[in-house]
Design a protein around this motif. Structure first.
Motif, short mmCIF file in Angstrom:
data_model
loop_
_atom_site.label_atom_id
_atom_site.label_comp_id
_atom_site.label_asym_id
_atom_site.label_seq_id
_atom_site.Cartn_x
_atom_site.Cartn_y
_atom_site.Cartn_z
N VAL A 6 42.25 40.95 44.57
CA VAL A 6 42.71 42.29 44.98
C VAL A 6 43.10 43.09 43.75
N ALA A 7 42.82 44.39 43.78
CA ALA A 7 43.31 45.33 42.77
C ALA A 7 44.03 46.46 43.49
N THR A 8 45.09 46.95 42.89
CA THR A 8 45.91 48.00 43.52
C THR A 8 45.97 49.21 42.61
N THR A 67 39.51 45.21 47.75
CA THR A 67 39.00 43.86 47.61
C THR A 67 37.49 43.90 47.87
N ARG A 111 47.35 47.28 39.02
CA ARG A 111 47.14 45.87 38.70
C ARG A 111 45.81 45.42 39.28
N ALA A 112 45.12 44.56 38.56
CA ALA A 112 43.88 43.95 39.05
C ALA A 112 43.99 42.44 38.96
N MET A 153 37.63 51.23 41.37
CA MET A 153 37.63 49.85 41.84
C MET A 153 36.25 49.19 41.73
N SER A 172 45.26 48.98 47.99
CA SER A 172 44.70 47.76 47.43
C SER A 172 43.26 47.62 47.89
#
Length: 280
Positions: free
Chosen positions: A99-101, A121, A94-95, A62, A119
């Protein structure tokens, strides 16, 4: 309420950071180890500690996307963990812009132990409407509180040696007289004096004695844990509130809140756990 801190705490010299440290082997694959220093009542590595190892690996992914902080975390504990080498497989699902998960799976001796979806952030950039309908635990100052374990720890529960707990009054179960209290409030901090960061908050919500001990139970084991990280914590002691309201067929939920030294809510969680006597 004071404004929230904008910089992340540096935990690189902490025991927690050392014991959750991971190293990259290849794309989306990391190596680490679980130690015996964070064992819970079950005599095995604490679930929140195992979760933190997963988050440390996922955080490395991340950071490439400029999302340093876990925001919403859901972990399923598939098997009891044991000390020793582990590997963590990660995947970004997903990004987006805020937020990215991703997913992390912790393996030990060819068995998957923990599966995490989280997720991330950048909480330093978080902004928007705020409404607080709750307040921090009303605890006396730390220096006026009592060491819940009187400096003695708990036999076989090594995680209790890594954390300090301070309470206004001793709970019944500590005195051998469970009182049936379903809510507990206390101060908590790492024993080595290090301060919490956003990854360690996800471990700390699972780092205290389960409230069901005051029902006369031997303890419980976490099956699923959901954590919401609300802000980066300010340095200092953390005020905690934990509660259980329903024990049904050997399963119980446990809700946990962590408030920092500035009085801001920094983490909250709910877990589903199974009583130890229900598992034999």
């Amino acid at each position: 309420m004071a404004s929230k801190p904008r910089s992340e705490v540096d935990m690189r010299n902490s025991l927690f950071h050392a014991d959750t440290g991971i190293s990259r082997i290849s794309d989306h694959l990391y190596a680490g180890a679980l130690t015996e220093r964070w064992n819970a009542l079950s005599g095995t590595p604490n679930g929140g500690y195992s979760l933190a190892v997963c988050l440390q690996a996922l955080k490395q992914e991340m950071l490439k996307l400029d999302f340093p902080d876990p925001l919403a975390v859901s972990a399923f504990f598939l098997r009891p963990a044991t000390p020793g080498p582990v590997r963590v497989h990660t995947e970004i699902a997903r990004a987006g812009k805020r937020v990215a998960t991703g997913e992390a799976r912790l393996w030990r001796e060819e068995q998957e132990i923990v599966r995490v979806v989280a997720s991330f952030t950048d909480l330093a950039q978080a902004q928007g409407p705020t409404l607080m309908l709750n307040r921090a635990p009303d605890l006396p100052p730390v220096e006026q509180c009592v060491d819940m374990l009187d400096g003695k720890g708990m036999p076989g529960v090594s995680i209790a040696e890594q954390l300090h707990y301070r309470v206004a009054r001793l709970p019944g179960w500590v005195q051998g007289k469970p009182g049936g209290e379903s809510i507990a409030e206390f101060w908590m901090r790492y024993a080595d004096g290090s301060d919490a960061d956003t990854v360690s908050l996800a471990a700390l919500v699972d780092a205290a004695a389960p409230v069901v001990l005051d029902f006369g139970e031997r303890g419980s084991s976490t099956m699923e844990l959901t954590v919401h990280i609300r802000a980066r914590p300010a340095p200092g002691w953390l005020a905690c509130r934990v509660s259980t309201r329903h024990v049904i067929d050997g399963y119980h939920e446990e809700d946990f809140e962590i408030w920092d030294s500035l009085g801001q809510l920094v983490a909250q969680s709910r877990q589903l756990a199974v009583l130890h006597r229900a598992t034999g």
